[in-house]
Design an enzyme around this catalytic site. Structure first.
Site, PDB file in Angstrom:
ATOM      1  N   GLY A  11      -6.252  -0.666   2.819  1.00 32.31           N
ATOM      2  CA  GLY A  11      -5.138  -1.108   1.968  1.00 32.31           C
ATOM      3  C   GLY A  11      -4.944  -2.617   2.061  1.00 32.31           C
ATOM      4  N   ARG A  72     -11.954   1.585  -0.284  1.00 30.85           N
ATOM      5  CA  ARG A  72     -12.246   2.602   0.733  1.00 30.85           C
ATOM      6  C   ARG A  72     -13.630   3.113   0.364  1.00 30.85           C
ATOM      7  NH1 ARG A  72      -7.150   2.924   3.356  1.00 30.85           N
ATOM      8  NH2 ARG A  72      -5.480   2.505   1.878  1.00 30.85           N
ATOM      9  N   ASP A 103      -7.012   0.117  11.163  1.00 33.06           N
ATOM     10  CA  ASP A 103      -7.815   0.701  12.254  1.00 33.06           C
ATOM     11  C   ASP A 103      -9.031   1.471  11.736  1.00 33.06           C
ATOM     12  OD1 ASP A 103      -6.108   2.601  11.232  1.00 33.06           O
ATOM     13  OD2 ASP A 103      -5.576   3.475  13.163  1.00 33.06           O
ATOM     14  N   THR A 125      -2.410  -5.043   7.598  1.00 25.07           N
ATOM     15  CA  THR A 125      -1.813  -3.853   6.983  1.00 25.07           C
ATOM     16  C   THR A 125      -0.298  -4.014   7.018  1.00 25.07           C
ATOM     17  OG1 THR A 125      -1.426  -1.478   7.235  1.00 25.07           O
ATOM     18  CG2 THR A 125      -2.073  -2.625   9.201  1.00 25.07           C
ATOM     19  N   ASP A 127       1.883  -1.758   7.358  1.00 29.60           N
ATOM     20  CA  ASP A 127       2.574  -0.733   8.151  1.00 29.60           C
ATOM     21  C   ASP A 127       2.865  -1.130   9.606  1.00 29.60           C
ATOM     22  OD1 ASP A 127       2.686   1.009   6.030  1.00 29.60           O
ATOM     23  OD2 ASP A 127       0.750   1.924   6.485  1.00 29.60           O
ATOM     24  N   ASP A 129       1.005  -0.630  12.062  1.00 25.44           N
ATOM     25  CA  ASP A 129       0.718   0.574  12.857  1.00 25.44           C
ATOM     26  C   ASP A 129      -0.554   0.468  13.692  1.00 25.44           C
ATOM     27  OD1 ASP A 129      -1.063   0.554  10.782  1.00 25.44           O
ATOM     28  OD2 ASP A 129      -0.783   2.646  10.201  1.00 25.44           O
ATOM     29  N   MET A 169       7.559   2.629   2.765  1.00 28.00           N
ATOM     30  CA  MET A 169       6.246   3.050   3.265  1.00 28.00           C
ATOM     31  C   MET A 169       6.268   3.223   4.781  1.00 28.00           C
ATOM     32  SD  MET A 169       3.315   1.249   0.984  1.00 28.00           S
ATOM     33  CE  MET A 169       2.947   1.932  -0.642  1.00 28.00           C
ATOM     34  N   ARG A 171       3.774   6.186   6.731  1.00 24.17           N
ATOM     35  CA  ARG A 171       3.477   7.618   6.883  1.00 24.17           C
ATOM     36  C   ARG A 171       3.525   8.018   8.362  1.00 24.17           C
ATOM     37  NH1 ARG A 171      -1.228   8.012   3.334  1.00 24.17           N
ATOM     38  NH2 ARG A 171       0.233   7.353   1.747  1.00 24.17           N
ATOM     39  N   LYS A 213      35.062   3.329   3.230  1.00 28.44           N
ATOM     40  CA  LYS A 213      33.771   2.771   2.811  1.00 28.44           C
ATOM     41  C   LYS A 213      33.103   3.800   1.935  1.00 28.44           C
ATOM     42  CE  LYS A 213      29.706   0.585   4.863  1.00 28.44           C
ATOM     43  NZ  LYS A 213      28.545   1.137   4.290  1.00 28.44           N
TER      44      LYS A 213
END
Ligand code: ATP
Length: 319
Positions: A11, A72, A103, A125, A127, A129, A169, A171, A213
């Site tokens: 990505g 990919r 990764d 990336t 993310d 991650d 985003m 996952r 609120k």
């Protein structure tokens, strides 16, 4: 080593261009030829190579996406595909490769090292991650994109006195949700790393209601649950309608933040230094504010975990 290659894979993320620029310019600084491989491992297999002169990376430091494009590539997972890639690397006299990606891309890079082509990974990336590094290129920009959008949603949430559920985003990793939720004062943040109780979400909404609120923001990482389902359950429990916004791919684009440009520049340049020092099978990382390198295998043996103290803090501050 006289010639190196650089590719982006998996990505895309904002700041990848700044990393490509750093690899090309630092390579030239050391007198190296730099080859750009287009579309990740697909380009490696198809021999889709371009010579990267100094000017080829001009005017890109501020652009999102990747000028080398990304892909990919299933064929690269096969020995036959990798043989084709190696034959192209051989033909072009390439002595080392910088792989900018996630990764999965680094697992591909490990194969190249095993086949005699030293590789260095640069974590790119949104993310955040990738284990072994505190930050990945693109994460900071993505969080800023998310909070700019939640700020807009907050305006209408406040005007119409509504609860908005915003799906972001992530996952497997809740970093974007966690940072954006804390930065935006969300009432609840749902991340894959922590189980959530619907009663707790409802109680937080009720607490807000008791102090008059009338609007709330709930940030949900996509891996933590379906925002529409959560909205439905809240309606069942409270009778109150919610609105759902799924931010989607807007989080991947846009001009990189200053942080991501600086990080990408440091990491890209460091990757070239590592190749020249004879290193391979490593990923550039930032840990405790220092640029460093870590073996791919060591990084893969670690587990990425967002800073959960932020989760607790967000929970306290949102009361
Ligand atoms: P993102 O974080 O955006 O998902 P990623 O780099 O993890 O990025 P992947 O789709 O997992 O994205 O991997 C990118 C490419 O790397 C794959 O399409 C494939 O070509 C290659 N790759 C991934 N895993 C392997 C593997 N085990 N062996 C060989 N190649 C691999």
């Amino acid at each position: 080593m006289e010639r190196i290659a650089v590719l982006t894979s998996g990505g895309d993320s904002p700041g990848m261009n700044a990393a490509i620029r750093a690899v090309v310019r630092k390579g030239h600084h050391h007198g190296l030829d730099v080859i750009g491989v287009q579309r990740g491992y697909t380009g490696l297999i198809q021999g889709d190579f371009i010579t990267m002169e100094l000017g080829s990376v001009g005017d890109i430091i501020h652009r999102g996406g990747t000028i080398l494009r990304s892909a990919r590539c299933e064929e690269f997972r096969t020995p036959e595909g990798r043989e084709k890639a190696v034959s192209n690397l051989q033909q072009h006299g390439i002595g080392g490769i910088v792989v900018i990606g996630g990764d999965g891309s680094f697992r591909g890079a490990q194969h190249l090292t095993a086949l005699g082509y030293p590789t260095i990974g640069v974590p790119g990336t949104i993310d955040n991650d990738i284990p072994g590094t505190d930050f990945t290129i693109g994460f900071d920009t993505a969080v800023n994109t998310v909070i700019q959008n939640i700020d807009r949603i907050r305006d209408t949430a406040s005007s119409h006195e509504r609860t908005y559920i915003v799906e972001v985003m992530g996952r497997d990793a809740g970093d974007i949700a966690l940072w954006a939720g804390l930065a935006d004062g969300a009432e609840s943040i749902l991340v894959p790393e922590a189980p959530y109780e619907l009663d707790d979400i409802v109680e937080r909404l009720a607490r807000g209601d008791r102090r008059d609120k009338k609007h709330s923001i709930i940030v949900v990482a996509e891996g933590a649950g379906n925002a529409f389902e959560i909205g439905k359950k809240i309606k069942e429990k409270t009778g109150e309608e919610t609105r759902v916004t799924v931010l989607g791919h807007i989080q991947r684009g846009g001009s990189p933040s200053a942080f991501d440009r600086v990080l990408a520049s440091q990491m890209g340049a460091n990757a070239v230094d590592l190749l020249l020092a004879g290193e391979h099978d490593k990923m550039v990382a930032i840990r405790n504010n220092e640029i460093t390198a870590i073996n791919f295998d060591t990084a893969f043996s670690m587990k990425h975990q967002p800073d959960m103290s932020m989760y607790d803090l967000a929970s306290i501050l949102a009361i």
